[in-house]
Design a protein around this motif. Sequence first.
Motif, PDB file in Angstrom:
ATOM      1  N   CYS A 217      24.427   2.894  18.197  1.00 42.11           N
ATOM      2  CA  CYS A 217      24.568   1.433  18.141  1.00 42.11           C
ATOM      3  C   CYS A 217      24.560   0.843  19.550  1.00 42.11           C
ATOM      4  O   CYS A 217      23.987  -0.224  19.779  1.00 42.11           O
ATOM      5  CB  CYS A 217      25.849   1.026  17.404  1.00 42.11           C
TER       6      CYS A 217
ATOM      7  N   CYS B  62      30.085   4.551  19.581  1.00 45.55           N
ATOM      8  CA  CYS B  62      28.875   4.945  18.855  1.00 45.55           C
ATOM      9  C   CYS B  62      27.658   4.826  19.776  1.00 45.55           C
ATOM     10  O   CYS B  62      27.223   3.715  20.098  1.00 45.55           O
ATOM     11  CB  CYS B  62      28.697   4.084  17.606  1.00 45.55           C
TER      12      CYS B  62
ATOM     13  N   HIS C  80      33.437  -0.582  18.546  1.00 46.90           N
ATOM     14  CA  HIS C  80      32.460   0.285  17.890  1.00 46.90           C
ATOM     15  C   HIS C  80      31.368   0.736  18.865  1.00 46.90           C
ATOM     16  O   HIS C  80      30.962   1.905  18.872  1.00 46.90           O
ATOM     17  CB  HIS C  80      31.826  -0.430  16.704  1.00 46.90           C
TER      18      HIS C  80
ATOM     19  N   ASP D 127      32.176   0.230  10.616  1.00 44.07           N
ATOM     20  CA  ASP D 127      31.106   1.234  10.510  1.00 44.07           C
ATOM     21  C   ASP D 127      29.794   0.682  11.091  1.00 44.07           C
ATOM     22  O   ASP D 127      29.707  -0.483  11.479  1.00 44.07           O
ATOM     23  CB  ASP D 127      30.920   1.677   9.038  1.00 44.07           C
ATOM     24  N   CYS D 128      28.780   1.562  11.123  1.00 46.06           N
ATOM     25  CA  CYS D 128      27.513   1.191  11.763  1.00 46.06           C
ATOM     26  C   CYS D 128      26.802   0.040  11.039  1.00 46.06           C
ATOM     27  O   CYS D 128      26.163  -0.797  11.681  1.00 46.06           O
ATOM     28  CB  CYS D 128      26.581   2.404  11.840  1.00 46.06           C
TER      29      CYS D 128
ATOM     30  N   ALA E 183      28.482  -3.092  12.045  1.00 46.65           N
ATOM     31  CA  ALA E 183      28.217  -3.324  13.466  1.00 46.65           C
ATOM     32  C   ALA E 183      26.794  -3.820  13.673  1.00 46.65           C
ATOM     33  O   ALA E 183      26.531  -4.694  14.500  1.00 46.65           O
ATOM     34  CB  ALA E 183      28.448  -2.038  14.260  1.00 46.65           C
TER      35      ALA E 183
END
Lengths: 262, 179
Positions: free
Chosen positions: A36, A33, A29, A2-3, A6
Amino acid sequence: MDCTKAQALRHAYLDGEIDPVDASAVEAHLRGCADCAAAFRRDRELSTAIRLEVPRYRAPELLRARIRSELARRERWRFSELRLLGVGWNPAAIAASLMLAVFMSSAVTRSIMTDAGVDRMADAVVAAHIRSLMADHLIDVKSSDQHTVKPWFNGKLALSPPVPDLAAAGFPLVGGRLDYIDDHPVAALVYRRQQHVINVLVSAAAKGDKDMRPAPAAERGYNLLRFTQDGMDFWIVSDLNTAELGDFAARLKAALPDGGPS
Amino acid sequence: MKTRDFEQVVMPHLDAAYNLAYWITRSRADAQDVVQDACLRAIKYFDTFAGENPAAWLLTIVRRTCYTWLKRNRRPEEALALDDETATDVEDPALLMGGHGLARDPETLMIEARESKQLHRLIAVLPVPYREIIVLRELEELSYRDIADVVGIPIGTVMSRLARARALLTELWRREERE
């Protein structure tokens, strides 16, 4: 990933401080995303910009010179401290000491064929001098009698060192010892001048070496004299002044079997 | 202590020491005093140095000396102030090792100089803990492990502090870009 995770690992990824498994997870990721990925690009831009544009200041020469001079000062101080310790070796000789030692080894002599070799030898002689004063290893055979000291070396060295009696000239014999220079066994003779202990060292000269008049030198505050005679190399080291040490060297040279005025 | 060893082992890291001290004290004269003081200490304790990483060892001593200097010479709140006076020293090109671009035309050089000044100023006004971690990572290129040793924090904290420092610097940078 997940963020939040990350975000935590993004910097380690940028700095190459991440293991391959986590690295591929971060990459995956970032591919999926946009937020990010944008943040990662900004971090990378910033990092690149800092490295390209922000100066890394260099230490001024004055600072470097000051530190070097402090190092030099400490080096000098260290040797003067050793010298004080050396003088204090024997309570009876607290005022000052003069040592005389003779190193005998043709291998040693070979190493002094060049100027650098002479410097190295002088250094080794002074080191042996200091060592003998510090480690309570001034004398193996303690006698003022040349006929006791000279035979003591029999079987210990390839040479029999001359042990002249110079007591009448004010340089009484204290004794002798075996020492090592450049890993070679050498003979060391110890004389004394009043309350000064005098250290003089002699060695066998290389084949074909001509006789050499006494050559004075100074090393770390000690006075050195070196001469070659009759196939033997003599190193004299002491804290005695050069005039008296020169007198000693002349008398020692004259007292050798094939001696005579230099 | 063997002074020759100190020359060979520690002296090569004098530029790194000075650079860190400059960025923490933000003054050439103070950086010089602090590094000299730190080096005298380093010489004194060189015998106890285990020989692992001379750069990190010297930087640890320099950083501690800098912090002592900060406490003695600056208001305590200044270390955290963000809008304090900007770095006053103008770069002397002869003393700089970084900041060289590839482009050489005057216009580009001017832009470079402006950019350089901007980032220079922004880093200089960061709180000291952020400032030093940026300098150690981006300028000295120390590993997280070495930064952890020098600053005396766990590696996890190195990572999170570096993240915050970069976020803050990026924010300041973007704000200036918009103006």
